[in-house]
Write a protein that holds these residues in place. Structure first.
Motif, mmCIF file in Angstrom:
data_model
loop_
_atom_site.group_PDB
_atom_site.id
_atom_site.type_symbol
_atom_site.label_atom_id
_atom_site.label_comp_id
_atom_site.label_asym_id
_atom_site.label_seq_id
_atom_site.Cartn_x
_atom_site.Cartn_y
_atom_site.Cartn_z
ATOM 1 N N SER A 1 0.805 -1.214 0.000
ATOM 2 C CA SER A 1 0.000 0.000 0.000
ATOM 3 C C SER A 1 0.840 1.268 0.000
ATOM 4 O O SER A 1 0.325 2.355 -0.262
ATOM 5 C CB SER A 1 -0.954 0.008 1.195
ATOM 6 O OG SER A 1 -0.214 -0.027 2.403
ATOM 7 N N SER A 2 2.123 1.155 0.274
ATOM 8 C CA SER A 2 2.972 2.341 0.295
ATOM 9 C C SER A 2 3.550 2.665 -1.079
ATOM 10 O O SER A 2 4.140 3.731 -1.270
ATOM 11 C CB SER A 2 4.118 2.158 1.292
ATOM 12 O OG SER A 2 5.010 1.151 0.844
ATOM 13 N N LEU B 1 -6.524 7.170 -5.611
ATOM 14 C CA LEU B 1 -7.281 8.379 -5.964
ATOM 15 C C LEU B 1 -6.626 9.185 -7.082
ATOM 16 O O LEU B 1 -7.262 10.036 -7.696
ATOM 17 C CB LEU B 1 -7.440 9.261 -4.723
ATOM 18 C CG LEU B 1 -8.294 8.666 -3.606
ATOM 19 C CD1 LEU B 1 -8.344 9.627 -2.421
ATOM 20 C CD2 LEU B 1 -9.685 8.332 -4.095
ATOM 21 N N ASN C 1 -5.541 -2.774 -2.068
ATOM 22 C CA ASN C 1 -4.439 -2.886 -1.104
ATOM 23 C C ASN C 1 -4.643 -4.038 -0.130
ATOM 24 O O ASN C 1 -3.675 -4.597 0.383
ATOM 25 C CB ASN C 1 -4.265 -1.570 -0.360
ATOM 26 C CG ASN C 1 -3.692 -0.472 -1.243
ATOM 27 O OD1 ASN C 1 -3.055 -0.732 -2.272
ATOM 28 N ND2 ASN C 1 -3.914 0.772 -0.862
ATOM 29 N N ASN D 1 -1.577 5.978 -7.601
ATOM 30 C CA ASN D 1 -0.893 6.263 -6.345
ATOM 31 C C ASN D 1 -1.353 5.287 -5.272
ATOM 32 O O ASN D 1 -2.192 4.409 -5.491
ATOM 33 C CB ASN D 1 -1.111 7.720 -5.934
ATOM 34 C CG ASN D 1 -2.470 7.951 -5.297
ATOM 35 O OD1 ASN D 1 -3.460 7.340 -5.701
ATOM 36 N ND2 ASN D 1 -2.504 8.808 -4.307
ATOM 37 N N TRP D 2 -0.825 5.436 -4.049
ATOM 38 C CA TRP D 2 -1.053 4.442 -3.010
ATOM 39 C C TRP D 2 -2.522 4.291 -2.652
ATOM 40 O O TRP D 2 -2.994 3.207 -2.354
ATOM 41 C CB TRP D 2 -0.246 4.793 -1.762
ATOM 42 C CG TRP D 2 -0.754 6.028 -1.057
ATOM 43 C CD1 TRP D 2 -0.409 7.327 -1.309
ATOM 44 C CD2 TRP D 2 -1.728 6.065 -0.023
ATOM 45 N NE1 TRP D 2 -1.108 8.173 -0.497
ATOM 46 C CE2 TRP D 2 -1.924 7.434 0.312
ATOM 47 C CE3 TRP D 2 -2.461 5.101 0.671
ATOM 48 C CZ2 TRP D 2 -2.813 7.834 1.304
ATOM 49 C CZ3 TRP D 2 -3.334 5.497 1.660
ATOM 50 C CH2 TRP D 2 -3.511 6.856 1.954
ATOM 51 N N SER D 3 -3.274 5.406 -2.685
ATOM 52 C CA SER D 3 -4.680 5.364 -2.277
ATOM 53 C C SER D 3 -5.616 4.992 -3.424
ATOM 54 O O SER D 3 -6.774 4.661 -3.189
ATOM 55 C CB SER D 3 -5.089 6.722 -1.727
ATOM 56 O OG SER D 3 -5.115 7.683 -2.772
#
Length: 118
Positions: free
Chosen positions: A30-31, A56, A74, A52-54
């Motif tokens: 997730s990072s 979004l 994730n 990106n990680w999220s």
């Protein structure tokens, strides 16, 4: 360092769809910024989608914008590439990648072949 393995490649007729998956090992998935690259014979490897990680923030190359969708889960340490409206020029080896930004990918999967026939 994260280990990546792609799946879901194959042969499809023009106009068809495929969904690629990329399974990642490790507890820090997730990072990472994740991405999909592709390389056709005689051409350089190019970034076609990033997330990106999220999830979004996403980025797409003009050549796939509106046809391909990148996503990630994730909780499952997996990212996906939904490919619709495939064209013969999409034929390439597709690679999953992980990194710290859309300009800095450091880990790669072995690749999966996608072939689009007319």
């Amino acid at each position: 360092q994260v280990q990546l393995v792609e799946s879901g490649g194959g042969m499809v007729q023009a106009g068809g769809s495929l969904r690629l998956s990329c399974a990642a090992s490790g507890r820090t998935f997730s990072s990472y910024v994740m991405g999909w690259f592709r390389q056709a014979p005689g051409q350089e490897r190019e970034l076609i989608a990033g997330i990106n990680w999220s999830g979004l923030i996403t980025h797409y190359a003009d050549s796939v914008k509106g046809r391909f969708t990148i996503s990630r889960d994730n909780a499952k340490n997996t990212q996906y590439l939904q490919m619709n409206g495939l064209k013969p020029e999409d034929t390439a080896v597709y690679y999953c990648a992980a990194g710290t930004s859309f300009a800095n990918f450091r880990s790669w999967g072995p690749g999966t072949q996608v072939t689009v026939s007319t």
